[in-house]
Design an enzyme around this catalytic site. Structure first.
Site, mmCIF file in Angstrom:
data_model
loop_
_atom_site.group_PDB
_atom_site.id
_atom_site.type_symbol
_atom_site.label_atom_id
_atom_site.label_comp_id
_atom_site.label_asym_id
_atom_site.label_seq_id
_atom_site.Cartn_x
_atom_site.Cartn_y
_atom_site.Cartn_z
ATOM 1 C CE LYS A 198 3.335 -33.969 -18.871
ATOM 2 N NZ LYS A 198 4.471 -34.597 -19.552
ATOM 3 C CG ASP A 201 4.733 -35.616 -23.002
ATOM 4 O OD1 ASP A 201 4.867 -36.739 -23.524
ATOM 5 O OD2 ASP A 201 5.544 -35.139 -22.175
ATOM 6 C CD GLU A 230 7.302 -34.223 -25.015
ATOM 7 O OE1 GLU A 230 6.926 -33.055 -25.259
ATOM 8 O OE2 GLU A 230 8.042 -34.509 -24.055
ATOM 9 C CG ASP A 249 10.872 -36.556 -22.638
ATOM 10 O OD1 ASP A 249 12.002 -36.850 -22.202
ATOM 11 O OD2 ASP A 249 10.037 -35.946 -21.944
ATOM 12 C CE LYS A 309 11.629 -35.299 -18.485
ATOM 13 N NZ LYS A 309 10.922 -35.288 -19.773
#
Ligand code: MG
Length: 367
Positions: free
Chosen positions: A165, A193, A218, A241, A265
């Site tokens: 993250k 990400d 990402e 994403d 997702k």
């Protein structure tokens, strides 16, 4: 077969690590999850789960799940839960948008379809590939040293794919990526990400600053156009994403060569029916996928496992085992991680049974 009752249970899901932090200073300590139960006139019951990543990640929030169900569920009483295309069309007719609200109902109906057929959901979703599938571990944002230690710890537990993250200031993010890369070995995969957290000028500095590191980038920026701009400036493999939430956005990104990997997702697409459609399209187009959800516990992890296990392994970049991040178990029979891998249950449907002592009384019942 007819749907006679739709109910929802609110469950708090605390984290083993205490909190989960990502870009922009966002963090969650206790996830607010909703377990949806769909019951039929001949005694079947299926379950789904929707757990937004707090109210500030995607356009979804936990109380919105339950408010949306109150609006939507009355339109579904009397429908056949096995006829998933008909059910989804009715959901889209009755409530425009709000894909995440529909996700729990759709998953529960796949659970019912599997039980009625006597087949695990992965059979109905296309079939089982191999004995198990690969997981990634999300590494909560911290100092470069903390994140490197966290990766080393999860690596010792068997994970080989890590999603850092990042999405803070460029200097620190470059340090994070470099510190973690040092503890990895050949064959491991690293994803940075940013969860939309960089402006393009910061993203440009990060991708240049880690040019020599084997790392996937990402969702660097908030908008699709900004991500595409960064994509065109870097040679790193690229993952989208947050901006890919429909077949239309997926096709646009494919046309623009905007990504190498896409993150599917389940609740972002509105359930297994639509996530499966996106999954199958990605296989046809040659796009690798992470298959997961925004967050969740045992029921979400079971749903992920059936979609992931029915995805050709060469297209499954990673999947997620959310139930190992949280301290509360909401269902028996849920899949469990094993050395960074997981397998879907071979029992009919999702292969899970709710733990009623954890679920308690329903937050809402529509019949
Ligand atoms: Mg992501």
């Amino acid at each position: 077969m007819r749907i006679t009752r739709i109910s929802a249970y609110q469950v708090d899901l605390p984290l083993h690590e205490g909190r989960y932090a990502w870009s922009g200073g966002k963090s969650v300590a206790v996830f607010d999850s909703t377990i949806v139960r769909v019951e039929t006139d001949d005694g079947f019951a299926g379950h789904g789960e929707v757990c937004p990543l707090g109210p500030f990640y995607l356009p979804a929030y936990a109380r919105g799940v339950r408010a949306g169900l109150t609006e939507l569920a009355p339109h579904l009483i009397g429908l056949d839960p096995r006829q998933l295309a008909v059910l989804n069309e009715e959901m889209d007719r009755a409530l425009k948008g709000h894909a995440y609200v529909k996700s729990g109902i759709d998953i529960a109906c796949w659970d019912i379809l599997g039980q009625v057929s006597g087949q695990p959901a992965y059979v109905l979703l296309g079939g089982r590939y191999g004995e198990d599938f690969v997981l990634y571990r999300a590494i909560s944002q911290g100092t470069p040293e903390e994140m490197a230690q966290s990766v080393a710890n999860y690596r010792a537990e068997g994970y080989r794919r890590f999603q850092l993250k990042v999405g803070a200031d460029a200097e620190t993010d470059i340090e994070r990526i470099r510190a973690v890369a040092e503890v990895l070995e050949s064959g491991d995969r690293l994803v940075a990400d940013a969860n939309t957290g960089w402006l393009p000028h910061e993203a440009a500095r990060v991708v240049r600053g880690v040019e020599d590191v084997d790392v996937y980038i990402e969702q660097p920026c908030l908008s699709y156009e900004s991500c595409l701009s960064i994509r065109r400036r870097t040679t790193h493999p690229f993952v989208l994403d947050e901006t890919i939430d429909s077949i239309e956005t997926l096709l646009t990104a494919h046309r623009d060569d905007a990504m190498d990997v896409v993150n599917i997702k389940i609740s972002k697409f509105g359930g297994l029916t639509k996530a499966r459609q996106a999954r199958d399209l990605c296989v046809s187009l040659g796009i690798a996928m992470t298959i997961e959800d925004s967050w969740g516990g045992d029921v979400t992890t079971a749903a992920i496992s059936h979609l992931a296990h029915s995805t050709p392994p060469e297209f499954l970049f990673t999947a997620t085992d959310f139930n190992s991040y949280v301290t509360v178990s909401t269902a028996e029979g849920a899949p469990q991680r094993n050395h960074g891998r997981m397998a879907a249950s071979t029992a009919a449907g999702l292969g899970i049974a709710p733990r009623w002592d954890t679920l308690g009384e329903p937050a809402l019942v529509i019949e």
